[in-house]
Design a protein around this motif. Sequence first.
Motif, PDB file in Angstrom:
ATOM      1  N   UNK A  87       0.866  -1.171   0.000  1.00  0.00           N
ATOM      2  CA  UNK A  87       0.000   0.000   0.000  1.00  0.00           C
ATOM      3  C   UNK A  87       0.906   1.225   0.000  1.00  0.00           C
ATOM      4  N   UNK A  88       0.679   2.145  -0.917  1.00  0.00           N
ATOM      5  CA  UNK A  88       1.504   3.351  -1.022  1.00  0.00           C
ATOM      6  C   UNK A  88       1.406   4.161   0.268  1.00  0.00           C
ATOM      7  N   UNK A  89       2.563   4.502   0.825  1.00  0.00           N
ATOM      8  CA  UNK A  89       2.579   5.263   2.075  1.00  0.00           C
ATOM      9  C   UNK A  89       2.165   6.718   1.862  1.00  0.00           C
ATOM     10  N   UNK A  90       2.155   7.169   0.626  1.00  0.00           N
ATOM     11  CA  UNK A  90       1.788   8.560   0.336  1.00  0.00           C
ATOM     12  C   UNK A  90       0.289   8.706   0.065  1.00  0.00           C
ATOM     13  N   UNK A  91      -0.251   7.891  -0.834  1.00  0.00           N
ATOM     14  CA  UNK A  91      -1.652   8.075  -1.240  1.00  0.00           C
ATOM     15  C   UNK A  91      -2.584   6.975  -0.742  1.00  0.00           C
ATOM     16  N   UNK A  92      -2.042   5.860  -0.278  1.00  0.00           N
ATOM     17  CA  UNK A  92      -2.867   4.771   0.234  1.00  0.00           C
ATOM     18  C   UNK A  92      -3.392   3.816  -0.822  1.00  0.00           C
ATOM     19  N   UNK A  93      -3.000   3.998  -2.063  1.00  0.00           N
ATOM     20  CA  UNK A  93      -3.428   3.093  -3.135  1.00  0.00           C
ATOM     21  C   UNK A  93      -2.557   1.845  -3.153  1.00  0.00           C
ATOM     22  N   UNK A 107       8.045   1.829  -1.066  1.00  0.00           N
ATOM     23  CA  UNK A 107       6.905   2.272  -0.268  1.00  0.00           C
ATOM     24  C   UNK A 107       5.885   3.061  -1.089  1.00  0.00           C
ATOM     25  N   UNK A 108       6.182   3.298  -2.387  1.00  0.00           N
ATOM     26  CA  UNK A 108       5.352   4.175  -3.208  1.00  0.00           C
ATOM     27  C   UNK A 108       4.780   3.469  -4.432  1.00  0.00           C
ATOM     28  N   UNK A 109       3.566   3.856  -4.801  1.00  0.00           N
ATOM     29  CA  UNK A 109       3.005   3.417  -6.076  1.00  0.00           C
ATOM     30  C   UNK A 109       3.749   4.158  -7.192  1.00  0.00           C
TER      31      UNK A 109
END
Length: 119
Positions: A87-93, A107-109
């Motif tokens: 799960x992207x730590x920035x946007x939650x996607x 950690x990012x999409x």
Amino acid sequence: MTRSSSTDLKQRDEKYRPILVQRQQQLKARLERIEHDFEQPRERGDDDRAVERNNDEVLEELGEVGQKELVAIEAALGRMRQDAFGICVKCGSPISDERLDLVPHTPFCQSCSHALQLR
């Protein structure tokens, strides 16, 4: 914001945990070898010292890169323990499997990673 089910998260954990743990072990072994190389006695000749200095710089860079990757892997394993891996730590996607296949500790999409790189 799309959420993954707990089944999806568990399947991702089962797929990527062994990959992350194996890479973690490889990095720790490599960092130990680098540390061991730094502790070895040095040659006395001027030519040998120049070569050793170059080798030390390369080893130091490899060590720094390895340390950064190791921290990222340990963070990814921590996200697994918190049921937040993938799960992207920035946007939650959700992070795509294609991206996790390339960089399992990310950690990012793709979108957030690209946006961060543009800054």
